[in-house]
Motif scaffolding. Structure first.
Motif, short mmCIF file in Angstrom:
data_model
loop_
_atom_site.label_atom_id
_atom_site.label_comp_id
_atom_site.label_asym_id
_atom_site.label_seq_id
_atom_site.Cartn_x
_atom_site.Cartn_y
_atom_site.Cartn_z
N ALA A 13 0.85 -1.41 0.08
CA ALA A 13 0.01 0.06 -0.01
C ALA A 13 0.87 1.22 -0.06
O ALA A 13 0.57 2.28 -0.81
N LYS A 14 1.92 1.15 0.97
CA LYS A 14 2.82 2.40 0.98
C LYS A 14 3.55 2.65 -0.65
O LYS A 14 3.63 3.70 -0.92
N MET A 15 3.66 1.46 -1.15
CA MET A 15 4.48 1.71 -2.47
C MET A 15 3.52 2.24 -3.34
O MET A 15 3.87 2.95 -4.33
N ILE A 16 2.24 1.85 -3.61
CA ILE A 16 1.03 2.25 -4.47
C ILE A 16 1.00 3.75 -4.19
O ILE A 16 1.18 4.37 -5.21
N ARG A 17 0.90 4.18 -2.86
CA ARG A 17 0.78 5.53 -2.73
C ARG A 17 1.92 6.42 -3.14
O ARG A 17 1.88 7.78 -3.43
N GLN A 18 3.16 6.08 -3.42
CA GLN A 18 4.27 6.49 -4.07
C GLN A 18 3.89 6.94 -5.36
O GLN A 18 4.44 8.15 -5.59
N PHE A 19 3.26 6.42 -6.30
CA PHE A 19 3.06 6.61 -7.48
C PHE A 19 1.61 6.91 -7.90
O PHE A 19 1.28 7.33 -9.00
N ASP A 20 0.76 6.57 -7.03
CA ASP A 20 -0.62 6.72 -7.18
C ASP A 20 -1.28 7.19 -5.85
O ASP A 20 -1.31 6.51 -4.87
N THR A 21 -1.97 8.47 -5.89
CA THR A 21 -2.55 9.03 -4.91
C THR A 21 -4.09 9.00 -4.91
O THR A 21 -4.97 9.41 -4.04
N MET A 22 -4.41 8.74 -6.09
CA MET A 22 -6.01 8.84 -6.28
C MET A 22 -6.73 7.59 -6.19
O MET A 22 -8.12 7.63 -5.95
N SER A 23 -6.12 6.51 -6.29
CA SER A 23 -6.85 5.10 -6.23
C SER A 23 -7.18 5.00 -4.68
O SER A 23 -6.60 5.35 -3.61
N GLN A 24 -8.38 4.23 -4.65
CA GLN A 24 -8.69 3.92 -3.21
C GLN A 24 -8.32 2.44 -2.75
O GLN A 24 -8.16 1.72 -3.52
N ILE A 25 -7.81 2.40 -1.59
CA ILE A 25 -7.29 1.25 -1.14
C ILE A 25 -8.38 0.60 0.04
O ILE A 25 -8.77 1.43 0.96
N ILE A 26 -8.63 -0.44 -0.30
CA ILE A 26 -9.50 -1.19 0.89
C ILE A 26 -8.56 -2.39 1.30
O ILE A 26 -8.03 -3.04 0.71
N ILE A 27 -8.70 -2.57 2.69
CA ILE A 27 -7.93 -3.58 3.21
C ILE A 27 -8.95 -4.77 3.49
O ILE A 27 -9.87 -4.45 4.32
N VAL A 28 -8.60 -5.71 3.07
CA VAL A 28 -9.32 -7.24 3.44
C VAL A 28 -8.56 -8.27 4.24
O VAL A 28 -7.53 -8.65 3.37
N THR A 29 -8.77 -8.56 5.24
CA THR A 29 -7.80 -9.07 6.27
C THR A 29 -8.44 -9.84 7.30
O THR A 29 -9.60 -9.66 7.58
N THR A 30 -7.71 -10.84 7.93
CA THR A 30 -8.27 -11.64 9.03
C THR A 30 -7.53 -10.81 10.30
O THR A 30 -7.56 -11.18 11.36
N HIS A 31 -6.55 -9.84 9.93
CA HIS A 31 -5.62 -9.32 10.94
C HIS A 31 -6.33 -8.13 11.67
O HIS A 31 -6.09 -6.83 11.45
N SER A 32 -7.29 -8.48 12.34
CA SER A 32 -8.14 -7.45 12.98
C SER A 32 -7.16 -6.57 14.11
O SER A 32 -7.72 -5.60 14.48
N GLU A 33 -6.06 -6.99 14.43
CA GLU A 33 -5.27 -6.44 15.73
C GLU A 33 -4.66 -5.37 14.82
O GLU A 33 -4.10 -4.41 15.58
N MET A 34 -4.42 -5.20 13.58
CA MET A 34 -3.83 -3.94 12.77
C MET A 34 -4.82 -3.07 12.89
O MET A 34 -5.95 -3.30 12.47
N ILE A 35 -4.81 -1.89 13.66
CA ILE A 35 -5.72 -1.11 14.09
C ILE A 35 -6.10 0.10 12.89
O ILE A 35 -5.13 0.31 12.25
N GLU A 36 -7.42 0.24 12.54
CA GLU A 36 -7.81 1.07 11.41
C GLU A 36 -6.99 2.51 11.34
O GLU A 36 -6.51 2.91 10.30
#
Lengths: 435, 235
Positions: free
Chosen positions: B62-85
């Motif tokens: 995600a961080k790498m995407i943000r380096q070249f693309d700032t307008m796309s929307q990122i949605i996180i789909v995961t089982t890692h609920s401890e990574m906090i929003e």
């Protein structure tokens, strides 16, 4: 020979007086280093003042003008440089340093007038006394003691008032006696000099000592709070742990019933068991509420966060710390003021989050270069005045906190603070330059 | 609208593809990044945080995407609920965070609403990638979108503190008002304490000496800058 010494004395006397005064003043202000230009200009002004004061014919003017004017000059310098904000404290320090500067010479003059000595000896003794005054002032400066009791004096207005009045009273008394001395109605008394010295020392040390005592008490209280916080944290960990143990027990049972369901190929059984396990695991399994503090190297920072976590917990604000690499900033280690700054920011965050619908405070610590505190809030704030002294969104608050934070940040070149206010979030971002 | 998915579990891949039919699925981060770079338009990107049991791959992607693309929307789909929003939102500006471990109907509902929100966001941006502008902040700097900035004003309490008022937020940084007009031609000084973004000015009143911004804010225009401001906004 005597003539030369006399003229030399007349010229150097004001120089000594002014430099001693400046040295005392800077020592009292907490080892403040004035810039070279300030020192030169101030000593020149003081020199001229003392010179003019000593050359007056009228004994009353000679006695009072120079000392009063020099207090004024010291006060002005301190005020212009805005070393400390309270004007009364500045005035106190200015008058005390002027008292101290004149004391040694006064004492010497009293002694010589009591034991009548030849004029030649007296002139050389005057000179020696001046040198002694400089040496004394410099020695005290060497002690590198943290004098600064401004915050203490600010808090205790009455004490400050008493100290200020007594120091001004002493100054006036001194001027009066000097006048009587000049018109030869008063021959000086050692007792008066010692009394004066003890009062001056009391003026200096009473606030210092009571300040130290207060700080000590604070420390003890803080320790208690930290202890309580870590105790209840341990308790919470223990309850979590027992929940986990229960879950582990349940889990085995569920697996067994699942196995039975699979063996008998009863799909509805399998489904209901499966969903119950999902529901249960969502309830008990990883809870982000548990703080991830093992990465924080600084023990003080760790305990500070724990204390604030407890505060948030009591106010039912969810408090998260996100940190995924070792966080250790050498520059701020053991800097008590820094902990106070973080404490203020966290307090503000918790208090503001308390009023919001979704009560959350998140603290991010990233790569040893950023501490970010995000809290939910109700509205976008006007950032142009939040750091102003006396501004507070809270009732019955002095609005001192953020102003203090801002001052701290301004004093440290390696720290930047950025504040971001959005509709539902308020973010304080502190960035460190690691050297 | 193009949808991209980074997910290594086959079952989960199918589950999401079942909900979003025209979704391009990748199981290698590098392949995904290459594909994203090739596609210039605004996209919706779904990321799993854990790829092949390596934690936080998704976050780094995600961080790498943000380096070249700032307008796309990122949605996180995961089982890692401890990574906090909050942290994710802060670091990568992701739009939503969906827990895989919930019942299918709930999951579908959450995913669809997240995608709708992402599409809406992209539509609001008009698909134009805004120019990033770097404002000095003491020894550091703060990057903001040029068309997000409305106006900037110095703080009452401290002359070196400055508040940047954006469309949805305001930011306080440490710099001087004077240095701002040099940063971009759109920054116009109208007062000792105010610099406006030219494209956000809606009206100018020479008589009352005020500048009105498109969000309704009225700012004073000092006499010193009246002439230059008039030339810009009054034709």
């Amino acid at each position: 020979m005597f003539q030369v010494l006399n003229i030399f004395n007349v010229i150097t006397w004001p120089l000594f007086e002014s430099s001693v005064m400046l040295i005392w003043f800077s020592t009292l202000l907490g080892q403040h280093h004035f810039s070279k230009g300030t020192v030169v200009i101030a000593s020149m002004i003081l020199y001229v003042i003392n010179m003019i004061g000593n050359s007056f014919e009228s004994p009353l003017l000679r006695a009072s003008l120079a000392s009063t004017l020099s207090i004024g000059v010291l006060f002005y310098i301190g005020w212009r440089q805005s070393i400390i904000s309270s004007k009364r404290v500045l005035l106190l320090y200015a008058s005390v340093s002027s008292l101290l500067a004149y004391w040694v010479v006064n004492f010497e003059m009293t002694m010589t007038s009591l034991v009548s000595v030849p004029v030649f000896v007296q002139t050389s003794l005057d000179f020696l006394a001046n040198i002694l005054a400089v040496i004394l002032a410099l020695t005290f400066r060497r002690l590198q003691y943290e004098w600064l009791t401004e915050s203490f004096l600010d808090k205790h207005g009455i004490q400050l008032q008493i100290l200020l009045i007594s120091s001004l009273f002493l100054r006036i008394m001194n001027d009066l006696l000097a006048y009587f001395f000049a018109v030869q109605q008063f021959t000086g008394s050692i007792w008066w000099d010692f009394f004066l010295l003890s009062i001056i020392l009391a003026i200096i040390f009473v606030p210092v000592i009571s300040n130290q005592q207060e700080l000590l008490l604070d420390k003890i209280n803080q320790h208690d709070v930290e202890m309580a916080a870590s105790q209840s944290y341990t308790q919470q960990l223990e309850t979590k742990y027992s929940e986990f143990r229960f879950f582990k027990h349940d889990y085995k049972n569920i697996l067994a019933s699942l196995e039975y369901g699979i063996a008998s190929e009863n799909m509805s059984d399998i489904r209901s068991t499966y969903y119950s396990v999902i529901k249960k695991s969502n309830d008990t399994l990883p809870d982000p509420q548990i703080l991830n503090l093992k990465y924080i190297a600084d023990l003080n920072l760790k305990s500070l966060i724990l204390v604030k976590y407890q505060t948030a917990f009591e106010k039912s604000v969810s408090f998260n710390v996100e940190i995924n690499a070792f966080f250790d900033i050498v520059a701020i280690e053991n800097d008590v003021t820094f902990y106070r700054v973080i404490g203020i920011l966290l307090d503000n965050a918790i208090e503001s989050a308390e009023k919001a619908v979704k009560k959350t405070v998140t603290m991010l610590l990233t790569d040893c270069e950023e501490i970010v505190i995000i809290n939910s809030c109700t509205q976008r704030m006007d950032l142009t005045k939040i750091a102003k002294l006396g501004y507070s969104s809270k009732k019955n608050h002095s609005g001192f906190g953020l102003n203090f934070v801002q001052q701290y940040v301004n004093q440290h070149d390696n720290i930047e603070l950025t504040t971001i206010s959005e509709q539902h979030h308020f973010i304080q971002k502190m960035m460190f330059t690691v050297r | 609208m193009n949808y991209y998915l980074l997910e290594d579990n086959l079952i989960q891949q199918r589950r999401i593809q079942h909900i979003i039919a025209n979704c391009l699925v990748f199981d290698q981060p590098m392949a995904l990044l290459d594909a994203l770079k090739a596609d210039q338009s605004a996209k919706v990107i779904l990321l799993d945080l854990e790829i092949r049991t390596v934690e936080n791959v998704g976050l780094n992607v995600a961080k790498m995407i943000r380096q070249f693309d700032t307008m796309s929307q990122i949605i996180i789909v995961t089982t890692h609920s401890e990574m906090i929003e909050q942290g994710l939102k802060y670091h990568i500006g992701m739009i939503d965070f969906i827990d895989k471990a919930q019942s299918d109907s709930l999951f579908t509902k959450r995913l669809l609403s997240a995608i709708t929100a992402a599409e809406q966001q992209i539509r609001m941006q008009n698909g134009t990638q805004s120019e990033l502008i770097r404002l000095p902040n003491g020894q550091k700097s703060e990057s903001l979108y040029l068309n997000d900035i409305v106006y900037m004003t110095s703080n009452q309490s401290q002359s070196h503190q400055l508040t940047v008022c954006c469309e949805q937020k305001s930011i306080q940084i440490r710099t001087t008002v004077k240095s701002l007009p040099d940063l971009h031609q759109n920054f116009i000084q109208i007062h000792a304490a105010y610099v406006v973004n030219k494209s956000k000015v809606s009206a100018f009143d020479a008589k009352k000496r005020t500048v009105q911004l498109h969000n309704g804010v009225l700012l004073p225009c000092a006499r010193k800058y009246l002439k230059s401001t008039r030339q810009l906004f009054e034709i």
